[in-house]
Structure formats: structure tokens, C-alpha cells
Write a protein that holds these residues in place. Sequence first.
Motif, PDB file in Angstrom:
ATOM      1  N   ARG A 285     -13.413  10.761  57.809  1.00 34.92           N
ATOM      2  CA  ARG A 285     -14.364  10.536  56.715  1.00 34.92           C
ATOM      3  C   ARG A 285     -14.693  11.847  56.036  1.00 34.92           C
ATOM      4  NH1 ARG A 285     -16.556   5.498  58.225  1.00 34.92           N
ATOM      5  NH2 ARG A 285     -17.163   5.322  56.023  1.00 34.92           N
ATOM      6  N   TYR A 286     -15.223  11.748  54.805  1.00 37.65           N
ATOM      7  CA  TYR A 286     -15.644  12.950  54.086  1.00 37.65           C
ATOM      8  C   TYR A 286     -16.706  12.573  53.063  1.00 37.65           C
ATOM      9  CZ  TYR A 286     -12.105  11.110  50.891  1.00 37.65           C
ATOM     10  OH  TYR A 286     -11.348  10.298  50.097  1.00 37.65           O
ATOM     11  N   ARG A 287     -17.469  13.570  52.674  1.00 37.17           N
ATOM     12  CA  ARG A 287     -18.492  13.430  51.641  1.00 37.17           C
ATOM     13  C   ARG A 287     -18.391  14.613  50.691  1.00 37.17           C
ATOM     14  NH1 ARG A 287     -18.512   9.206  53.685  1.00 37.17           N
ATOM     15  NH2 ARG A 287     -20.229   8.017  54.607  1.00 37.17           N
ATOM     16  N   VAL A 288     -18.582  14.376  49.404  1.00 40.21           N
ATOM     17  CA  VAL A 288     -18.526  15.439  48.405  1.00 40.21           C
ATOM     18  C   VAL A 288     -19.949  15.878  48.068  1.00 40.21           C
ATOM     19  CG1 VAL A 288     -17.783  16.078  46.082  1.00 40.21           C
ATOM     20  CG2 VAL A 288     -16.388  14.522  47.457  1.00 40.21           C
ATOM     21  N   ARG A 289     -20.159  17.186  48.160  1.00 42.88           N
ATOM     22  CA  ARG A 289     -21.466  17.762  47.830  1.00 42.88           C
ATOM     23  C   ARG A 289     -21.259  18.985  46.945  1.00 42.88           C
ATOM     24  NH1 ARG A 289     -24.334  17.753  53.853  1.00 42.88           N
ATOM     25  NH2 ARG A 289     -24.308  15.475  54.150  1.00 42.88           N
ATOM     26  N   SER A 290     -21.770  18.902  45.726  1.00 41.34           N
ATOM     27  CA  SER A 290     -21.675  20.015  44.770  1.00 41.34           C
ATOM     28  C   SER A 290     -20.223  20.467  44.584  1.00 41.34           C
ATOM     29  CB  SER A 290     -22.544  21.192  45.227  1.00 41.34           C
ATOM     30  OG  SER A 290     -23.881  20.795  45.372  1.00 41.34           O
ATOM     31  N   GLY A 291     -19.341  19.523  44.482  1.00 43.72           N
ATOM     32  CA  GLY A 291     -17.944  19.842  44.246  1.00 43.72           C
ATOM     33  C   GLY A 291     -17.170  20.232  45.483  1.00 43.72           C
ATOM     34  N   LYS A 292     -17.810  20.287  46.645  1.00 45.01           N
ATOM     35  CA  LYS A 292     -17.132  20.633  47.892  1.00 45.01           C
ATOM     36  C   LYS A 292     -17.186  19.451  48.862  1.00 45.01           C
ATOM     37  CE  LYS A 292     -17.707  25.639  47.765  1.00 45.01           C
ATOM     38  NZ  LYS A 292     -18.096  26.839  48.522  1.00 45.01           N
ATOM     39  N   ILE A 293     -16.257  19.452  49.787  1.00 43.03           N
ATOM     40  CA  ILE A 293     -16.143  18.336  50.735  1.00 43.03           C
ATOM     41  C   ILE A 293     -16.668  18.739  52.109  1.00 43.03           C
ATOM     42  CG2 ILE A 293     -14.539  16.823  51.948  1.00 43.03           C
ATOM     43  CD1 ILE A 293     -12.778  16.756  49.614  1.00 43.03           C
ATOM     44  N   MET A 294     -17.445  17.834  52.704  1.00 47.86           N
ATOM     45  CA  MET A 294     -17.830  17.946  54.111  1.00 47.86           C
ATOM     46  C   MET A 294     -17.057  16.884  54.876  1.00 47.86           C
ATOM     47  SD  MET A 294     -19.961  20.437  54.192  1.00 47.86           S
ATOM     48  CE  MET A 294     -20.651  20.280  55.839  1.00 47.86           C
ATOM     49  N   TRP A 295     -16.352  17.324  55.902  1.00 43.21           N
ATOM     50  CA  TRP A 295     -15.483  16.442  56.668  1.00 43.21           C
ATOM     51  C   TRP A 295     -16.138  16.059  58.003  1.00 43.21           C
ATOM     52  CZ3 TRP A 295     -10.835  14.953  54.525  1.00 43.21           C
ATOM     53  CH2 TRP A 295     -10.410  15.684  53.408  1.00 43.21           C
ATOM     54  N   PHE A 296     -15.836  14.858  58.482  1.00 47.79           N
ATOM     55  CA  PHE A 296     -16.245  14.457  59.828  1.00 47.79           C
ATOM     56  C   PHE A 296     -15.344  13.305  60.276  1.00 47.79           C
ATOM     57  CE2 PHE A 296     -18.714  11.950  56.881  1.00 47.79           C
ATOM     58  CZ  PHE A 296     -18.805  10.686  57.438  1.00 47.79           C
ATOM     59  N   TYR A 297     -15.344  13.074  61.572  1.00 47.20           N
ATOM     60  CA  TYR A 297     -14.555  11.973  62.115  1.00 47.20           C
ATOM     61  C   TYR A 297     -15.439  11.101  62.996  1.00 47.20           C
ATOM     62  CZ  TYR A 297     -14.349  14.789  66.403  1.00 47.20           C
ATOM     63  OH  TYR A 297     -14.678  15.521  67.511  1.00 47.20           O
ATOM     64  N   GLN A 298     -14.985   9.882  63.218  1.00 43.03           N
ATOM     65  CA  GLN A 298     -15.712   8.927  64.053  1.00 43.03           C
ATOM     66  C   GLN A 298     -14.727   8.257  65.008  1.00 43.03           C
ATOM     67  OE1 GLN A 298     -17.454   6.597  60.833  1.00 43.03           O
ATOM     68  NE2 GLN A 298     -19.491   7.358  61.374  1.00 43.03           N
ATOM     69  N   ILE A 299     -14.927   8.486  66.299  1.00 39.38           N
ATOM     70  CA  ILE A 299     -14.067   7.850  67.296  1.00 39.38           C
ATOM     71  C   ILE A 299     -14.364   6.350  67.314  1.00 39.38           C
ATOM     72  CG2 ILE A 299     -13.462   7.758  69.747  1.00 39.38           C
ATOM     73  CD1 ILE A 299     -14.324  10.655  69.967  1.00 39.38           C
ATOM     74  N   TYR A 300     -13.312   5.575  67.267  1.00 37.28           N
ATOM     75  CA  TYR A 300     -13.485   4.129  67.249  1.00 37.28           C
ATOM     76  C   TYR A 300     -13.804   3.612  68.648  1.00 37.28           C
ATOM     77  CZ  TYR A 300     -12.431  -0.843  66.692  1.00 37.28           C
ATOM     78  OH  TYR A 300     -12.513  -2.213  66.693  1.00 37.28           O
ATOM     79  N   ARG A 301     -15.011   3.069  68.814  1.00 38.50           N
ATOM     80  CA  ARG A 301     -15.480   2.445  70.042  1.00 38.50           C
ATOM     81  C   ARG A 301     -15.184   3.286  71.285  1.00 38.50           C
ATOM     82  NH1 ARG A 301     -16.279  -2.923  70.405  1.00 38.50           N
ATOM     83  NH2 ARG A 301     -17.135  -2.298  72.422  1.00 38.50           N
ATOM     84  N   PRO A 302     -15.813   4.455  71.414  1.00 38.34           N
ATOM     85  CA  PRO A 302     -15.582   5.253  72.636  1.00 38.34           C
ATOM     86  C   PRO A 302     -16.014   4.521  73.891  1.00 38.34           C
ATOM     87  CG  PRO A 302     -17.454   6.103  71.392  1.00 38.34           C
ATOM     88  CD  PRO A 302     -16.786   5.085  70.515  1.00 38.34           C
TER      89      PRO A 302
END
Length: 345
Positions: A285-302
Motif C-alpha cells: 500500500r501507499y499514500r501520497v502526501r505533498s507530492g511524495k509517497i509513504m509506503w507500507f505493507y499489510q500481512i494478510y491474516r497473520p
Amino acid sequence: MSQTTENAEGVLLPSNLHLNETLRLDGDAVDKLAELGSRATGVEILKIDDLPASLRSIGLMSFPLALVHGENPKLQSLKSFAEEWRDTPEFRRGQAKALTLDSFIALVNRHKVPDTSVVFADSNWKAPSLTAVIDYHQTENAADTDAPGWGKHRVHYPFPLSEEWKRWIKDDGQPMEQAEFAAMIEDRMTELAAPDDGLRIMVERDFQTTVATPSQLITLSRGLQINVESKVKDMRTLQSGASQVVFEETHTGADGQPLAVPGVFVIRVSPFFMGDPILIPVRLRYRVRSGKIMWFYQIYRPDASITEAVRAAMQDVAAKTELQVFEGTPEMRSDGAIVSGVGGA
């Protein structure tokens, strides 16, 4: 008037009483006085063996007691005194801790009692464990089906989580800047995996996106490193479910080429130390903030991944120990105390 005679010690005795009779009477008196004194201040050992059937049915056939005489007579147990002179324990007690599943199985096989020993599995994904209760209650197959067990002799195996798994869990859902996320992918390159056919079909059906291969993730990582200071120019979702990110041209060689961002990738790690690795889908997953991207991941059903691994271990234990394995906890603690509600080992 009765006649008397004087003996050798100068004591006047009846003339019709012989010396040996006097001694016998004196001896009887002494014995009786000694017996009375003993009963007044001594200890008498009693054996209680005429017990009701309800006590005999739980293994209590007879037991000794001390009757203490004196001004305040009382009954006193002899068990604590006898325990001081034991060469071996009355029964096995305590909890051994195994560090691997193989050691747990070996210890259980060393101590198990057929038709008595059982294994309990706690599948809590944050702290899973196996606990074998060696002296549990006997089953219907045993000769004495009414005999309860102490539940004090146990073997415990707290599944040790692997360092790789703990690292993935620690960063799960945590936002990362572009350079940090790119470095993370590079560092964990050996833990990336291609999905098998079954997992790919499941992911594409549930997430409506394609699954990235390890090489695609590495390409993404290196592209992000090139565009580390770039601003996002355009983003679009492709028909496959993956995304494209277009950066402004700020680096030589970048040319603002779009980068394919997969919706899901797969890791191959063992949740447990020295355990078998499993394939686990991870959402990107990612989110755009002020023209830049913040990235993160989510483990499916740990939780599902851990539960599946624990249940696989349960099957392994059942097959190799030939004992019943229950998902839950025993009703008594290792110290013998009764647990109300949900218990623990």
C-alpha cells in the motif's frame, strides 16, 4: 492382732505374705503407673484403615495419625515428618521446557503414560504453545476410569517466533519513506517468493490484483531508489489491479518512466525458530502526501498463518506421540490449583 515379720531391709511385712508376692505386686504397680504416665504425656500411633467406599474409590485406602496425649490431646498428621526422610519424590511434578518441537516430542515420549497423558495446544497467534500433561485423568480405555490425575508433571513448548517473522510483524502497517521502503525490500530479498498456483488463484480472486514475483519487487525497489527525491507526477490503476506511479524527471537516467506497483507480493518465512517456512501473502500500500509517497505493507491474516502452523504441529505431535491433542488449556495449573474459566499452563 496380726503378726508381722521384718525382712532383710528392715521393712515390716505381714507374716503370711511371702517376699516374691510382694515383689510381683510392686512390679504390677510400677507397670500400671508407667502406662498411665505414658498415656498422659506420650504419643500413640493410630492407623486409620476403616475408610468409607467414597475415599477408597479415589485411592485413599489407609493412613497413619499420631494421637498426642496430655492436657490438650490432638491428632497430628505424620506426612510432613515422613517426607523429610524420602529418598525419592512421592510422585513426579514440575514442568520441563522444550526449545524445539522435536525435543518436545522426545520428552513427551520419554515420560508419557498411555491412556493418561494428553497434549493441549494454545493457538493464540501472538504466543502459541504446546503443553503435555503427563499425569492427566485416565481415559475410558484405562482399567480404572474413575482415577483422576494430579496434573503436576508437564512438558511445555512455547513456540519461539523466528527473528524474520518478528521483523515482518514489527513493521506491519508502519509507514515508510521511499528510501526506507526501498532499502527494506533490498534487505529482505531472500525472503521474497513466487506464489504457487493455489495461492495465486486465491489472491487474484480475493484482492482482484496480480501477485508480484521477486524480480518485479526488486525492479520496483531499484526504481524507487532512483526516484528517491522525485515528486509524483501521475498515478493510475491498471486493468490488472496493479498501479503505475510516474515521477517527475529529476535524476539522470530516470526519464520519468512509470514504475509498476504490484498490489500483493509473497514472502516465504518460518513463523517459528527452526520451523518449516510457509508462503504468506502481503498487501503493498501507499499514500501520497505533498507530492511524495509513504509506503507500507499489510500481512494478510497473520493470525491464520500462525494458527495453521500450530495445527500442523499438533498433527505432527499426535502422530509421533500417539496421544490425544486438544486445542485449549487444562483445568488445573501446574501447581495443582483449579483454574476457573479460561486457564493457563
